[in-house]
Design a protein around this motif. Sequence first.
Motif, short mmCIF file in Angstrom:
data_model
loop_
_atom_site.label_atom_id
_atom_site.label_comp_id
_atom_site.label_asym_id
_atom_site.label_seq_id
_atom_site.Cartn_x
_atom_site.Cartn_y
_atom_site.Cartn_z
N MET A 1 22.63 45.15 45.60
CA MET A 1 24.07 45.08 45.62
C MET A 1 24.52 44.29 46.85
O MET A 1 23.98 44.42 47.92
N GLU A 3 28.25 42.11 48.63
CA GLU A 3 29.71 42.04 48.68
C GLU A 3 30.12 40.59 48.75
O GLU A 3 29.43 39.77 49.35
N ASN A 81 33.67 49.84 25.96
CA ASN A 81 34.18 50.68 27.04
C ASN A 81 33.92 52.13 26.65
O ASN A 81 34.46 52.61 25.65
N PRO A 88 40.95 49.79 32.34
CA PRO A 88 39.80 49.35 33.15
C PRO A 88 40.20 49.22 34.62
O PRO A 88 41.36 48.99 34.94
N ASP A 89 39.22 49.38 35.49
CA ASP A 89 39.44 49.25 36.93
C ASP A 89 39.38 47.78 37.33
O ASP A 89 38.42 47.08 37.00
N TYR A 91 38.82 46.24 40.21
CA TYR A 91 37.69 45.83 41.04
C TYR A 91 36.38 45.84 40.26
O TYR A 91 35.54 44.96 40.46
N ARG A 92 36.22 46.77 39.37
CA ARG A 92 35.01 46.78 38.54
C ARG A 92 34.98 45.55 37.64
O ARG A 92 33.94 44.91 37.48
N MET A 93 36.12 45.18 37.09
CA MET A 93 36.17 43.99 36.24
C MET A 93 35.93 42.72 37.06
O MET A 93 35.22 41.82 36.62
N SER A 95 34.06 42.44 39.60
CA SER A 95 32.64 42.38 39.95
C SER A 95 31.79 41.80 38.82
O SER A 95 30.64 41.43 39.03
N ARG A 96 32.35 41.69 37.63
CA ARG A 96 31.61 41.14 36.48
C ARG A 96 31.51 39.61 36.54
O ARG A 96 30.68 39.02 35.86
N ILE A 178 34.81 42.37 46.99
CA ILE A 178 34.30 42.78 45.69
C ILE A 178 32.83 43.17 45.86
O ILE A 178 32.02 42.38 46.36
N THR A 180 29.35 43.58 44.42
CA THR A 180 28.66 43.02 43.25
C THR A 180 27.29 43.64 43.07
O THR A 180 26.77 44.29 43.93
#
Length: 180
Positions: A1, A3, A81, A88-89, A91-93, A95-96, A178, A180
Amino acid sequence: MGETMIPVVGFVAPSGMGKTTLVRRVVAVLGDRGLRVGYLKHAHHRFDLDVPGKDSYQVREAGAQQTLLTSKARWALQVQNPVQDEDPDLYRMLSRFELDRLDLVLVEGFKHADYPKIEVHRPATGEAPLYPGDPSIIAVATDVPLEIEPPLVVLPLNTPESVADFVVSRFDEVRLRIVT
């Protein structure tokens, strides 16, 4: 992971105000300037990237949790989902994305999330503005002159070059971290 710090600016407004039109025009201006732009749209309804009757559609409908469509030109990953009654969040999106291949991300929607946003506001529609209740709104793009309290930047809605200039001028201020 890891950032990544990347500029992220959203465009928010009620439906029918012209968010998509403005974003499309701003993306074209930024692209002409050599910037690599990502786009994240929050849809308030179900949508499908695949076509009913096609193999990948049938396999997804049969229960595949992730479907990767790919060709020489592009690829798209659809993920079911698991919690369909929650938005949807943001920040999570974010990170995609393959963030190392982008200079910035423009977001359409996610109006309740806390991130830098430009409101698209057309007073003639009679819709109440969002900016009085949202301190994350950093500017208002509008088709008429406005005096806003507290003072916010007012951008000409029909001049995407001005909106693009504003976005670029704020790169350092609108960077989000973000994971990642």
